[in-house]
Every structure is written in structure tokens, then in C-alpha cells.
Motif scaffolding. Sequence first.
Motif, PDB file in Angstrom:
ATOM      1  N   ASP A   1     -10.955 -36.807   0.300  1.00  0.00           N
ATOM      2  CA  ASP A   1     -11.816 -35.758   0.875  1.00  0.00           C
ATOM      3  C   ASP A   1     -12.667 -36.350   1.990  1.00  0.00           C
ATOM      4  OD1 ASP A   1     -12.679 -33.178   1.200  1.00  0.00           O
ATOM      5  OD2 ASP A   1     -13.652 -33.007  -0.743  1.00  0.00           O
TER       6      ASP A   1
ATOM      7  N   HIS B   1     -10.736 -30.742  -6.169  1.00  0.00           N
ATOM      8  CA  HIS B   1     -11.950 -31.176  -6.892  1.00  0.00           C
ATOM      9  C   HIS B   1     -12.438 -30.110  -7.889  1.00  0.00           C
ATOM     10  CE1 HIS B   1     -13.658 -28.776  -3.619  1.00  0.00           C
ATOM     11  NE2 HIS B   1     -13.250 -29.674  -2.749  1.00  0.00           N
TER      12      HIS B   1
ATOM     13  N   GLU C   1      -6.695 -26.745   3.074  1.00  0.00           N
ATOM     14  CA  GLU C   1      -7.608 -26.503   1.947  1.00  0.00           C
ATOM     15  C   GLU C   1      -8.239 -25.130   2.155  1.00  0.00           C
ATOM     16  OE1 GLU C   1     -10.985 -29.183   1.564  1.00  0.00           O
ATOM     17  OE2 GLU C   1     -11.271 -28.635  -0.536  1.00  0.00           O
TER      18      GLU C   1
ATOM     19  N   HIS D   1     -11.782 -24.349  -4.152  1.00  0.00           N
ATOM     20  CA  HIS D   1     -10.947 -24.634  -2.988  1.00  0.00           C
ATOM     21  C   HIS D   1      -9.538 -24.907  -3.483  1.00  0.00           C
ATOM     22  CE1 HIS D   1     -14.590 -26.121  -0.397  1.00  0.00           C
ATOM     23  NE2 HIS D   1     -14.608 -24.820  -0.635  1.00  0.00           N
TER      24      HIS D   1
ATOM     25  N   HIS E   1      -5.986 -35.706   0.882  1.00  0.00           N
ATOM     26  CA  HIS E   1      -7.123 -34.813   1.124  1.00  0.00           C
ATOM     27  C   HIS E   1      -8.045 -35.428   2.168  1.00  0.00           C
ATOM     28  CE1 HIS E   1     -10.201 -31.895  -0.944  1.00  0.00           C
ATOM     29  NE2 HIS E   1     -10.356 -31.928   0.365  1.00  0.00           N
TER      30      HIS E   1
ATOM     31  N   HIS F   1     -10.160 -27.328   6.385  1.00  0.00           N
ATOM     32  CA  HIS F   1     -10.537 -26.066   5.742  1.00  0.00           C
ATOM     33  C   HIS F   1      -9.941 -24.889   6.511  1.00  0.00           C
ATOM     34  CE1 HIS F   1     -13.512 -27.921   3.112  1.00  0.00           C
ATOM     35  NE2 HIS F   1     -13.996 -28.581   4.132  1.00  0.00           N
TER      36      HIS F   1
HETATM   37 FE    FE Z   1     -13.211 -28.878  -0.737  1.00  0.00          FE
END
Ligand code: FE
Length: 300
Positions: free
Chosen positions: A265, A208, A75, A86, A18, A50
Motif C-alpha cells: 500500500d 486491508h 483499488e 476497498h 498494492h 484508487h
Molecule cells: Fe485502501
Amino acid sequence: MYLGYLEGSLLRGSVDLHMHSTHSDGTVNPTELMRECKKKRLSWVALTDHDTLAGYQEAKQEADQLGIYLIPGVEISVGFEPGSLHILGYFMNPEDKQLLAALKDIQNSRKERNPKIIQKLQALGMRITLEEVEALAREEQKMQGEIQIGRPHFAKVLLKKEYVRTFDEAFRKYLSKGGEAYVEKWCFTSKDVIRVINEAGGIASIAHPSSMHLDSFELEKAVKKMVGEGLGAIEVYHSSHKPRQRSELLDLTKKFHLGVTGGSDFHGANKPGLSLGFLGRGIYLDEEVIEGLKNKIRTR
Ligand code: FE
Ligand code: AMP
Ligand code: FE
Ligand code: ZN
């Protein structure tokens, strides 16, 4: 499956599924990001920008050079209440037409939303324009052509213009759900997103899960629903997760026969203080996680 707590072992930081690049709201370009992965001795990684796969080919070229195993990733934002949802996708065919068309729809939705955020900020008395936000994003991303503008870019302009003291304050006061300049963007449902990922040959994982803002009972219900829609995994390991959250999520993966994913992330300077490869204190995943995901896809 080994999901170790091996402080200082050879497996240190070997998996990170991620991370974001300049193609969404990270500050590091895909090539540099893969070089950073190499420095962190990561062996299995996924770039999960994203709502776009635009960084994949560049990252893949560099990853191949460096001997890093890069999994196609993304994502995707999903419409959800009360928090945000997400969904991560892995192993899709990055050229799948249906997937690319769906991502385009979400990008367009962000483009429709952004001027509305500006209007709200202006109505609050701030001197800010979309051009300024675009200019900052472009400068940061050092990219020509299409760029993706997300809320972190708005936050940076608010910070630069001293309307807020910190990046967090920009989100808390203005940009987060419930904030004074929040504008909802149109999103697909979880059912649609999971279907598109699966039909592109991939596997879907809830990113998450804590961001959904659900208690244990509601979370299990939501997971059960998404399992019915074809969910394949949960992001049990995330830089923000506390040990208790991890064990709760791990229990859910067992209960519903789901795969496990994990990632930092990483967003570069847009999430200060967070290291690439950090999945939680003492948490290092190995190749078995990857094999687990592949098996879920094979045996579907
Ligand atoms: Fe996210
Ligand atoms: P967007 O998809 O354009 O609405 O932007 C969402 C992105 O903003 C998320 O993916 C995060 O990277 C970032 N973000 C959301 N909420 C926060 C927050 N409270 N603090 C910092 N960054 C946030
Ligand atoms: Fe982000
Ligand atoms: Zn992310």
C-alpha cells in the motif's frame, strides 16, 4: 503454497500487489514507481491506484523494459459501514468498457464531494480553497489534464497552512469518517464492484480488511456475503497487518476457498516511512501467489 517467513532469502520482496502512483494519491509517477520496484528487486507487482487505471499503460511500458511482471490492478472504494471497504481488482482487461465506465462514475463522485469538504473546512474558519488543493495536487503529480484529488491532498494543504501539526492530525480531526469536515462520497456496493471486476476477466480481493472495523464474527459474515457476490481473494498480507490478523485472514481464505493477495500500500511521501515491497516483518510472497490467483480465475 509457499508463503514464507524467509528472512534474507532470494525471494526477498518479490511480490507487491498494492501500490499507488500520482494517478491517485501516491507521490511517485508510474515510470519511477516501476524503477523503484526494480531497485527493491520486486518481480511481480500491481499498480492499484484508487478508482482509476490511468497509470497502467505507462507503468506497463516501463515494467516491460525492466523485466518486471506487471498485473493490471485497481483499488475501488465501496460504500460500507462502520469502517471503510476497498476492493482490489487484478487481471482485468484494462480496456473493459463497463469497468472504465464504473471507474468514471466514482471519479465523478469524488469531484462532487471535494467542494463540500472545502465548504466544511471554511465553515470551521479555515482559509482554504479547492484551487489551492488542486494546485498542490498538480504540482505533486507534475501532470497535465485530468488529476484525481483525494483527501491526502486536503491533508497536505492543511499541514502546509499550519491548521494541523501532522498529516495524521488532519485525518483524525477533520478528514476521517467522524471528522469535522468529513463528507461521504457516493460509492458502488460490493456486489456491483465484484461483478464489474469479474466481468472484466479479473479477480476481486478485499483490501486491508482491518479498515472495515469489524470483529472476527462480523468479518466472517461480511466475507461470506462477498463470497456469494463472487469475491475471489483476501489481502492477507498488508504492511499494516499484525501476525494475528494475518493468521485470522489466512484461515478465512481456507474456509471459503479464496486466493491470497499481499501488498505494501505504498503511497510515496503520502505514507511516510513505508517502503515499497514491505508486506509485514519477515513476509515475502513468491510467484505461487500469482499462480493461485490465475487458477482461481481459470477454474471459475
Ligand atoms: Fe485502501
Ligand atoms: P479519498 O478516496 O479521496 O476519500 O481518499 C482516501 C485516501 O486517503 C485513502 O486511500 C488513504 O490513502 C488516505 N487516508 C484515509 N484515511 C487516512 C488516515 N487516517 N491517515 C492517512 N491517510 C488516510
Ligand atoms: Fe490512498
Ligand atoms: Zn491502497
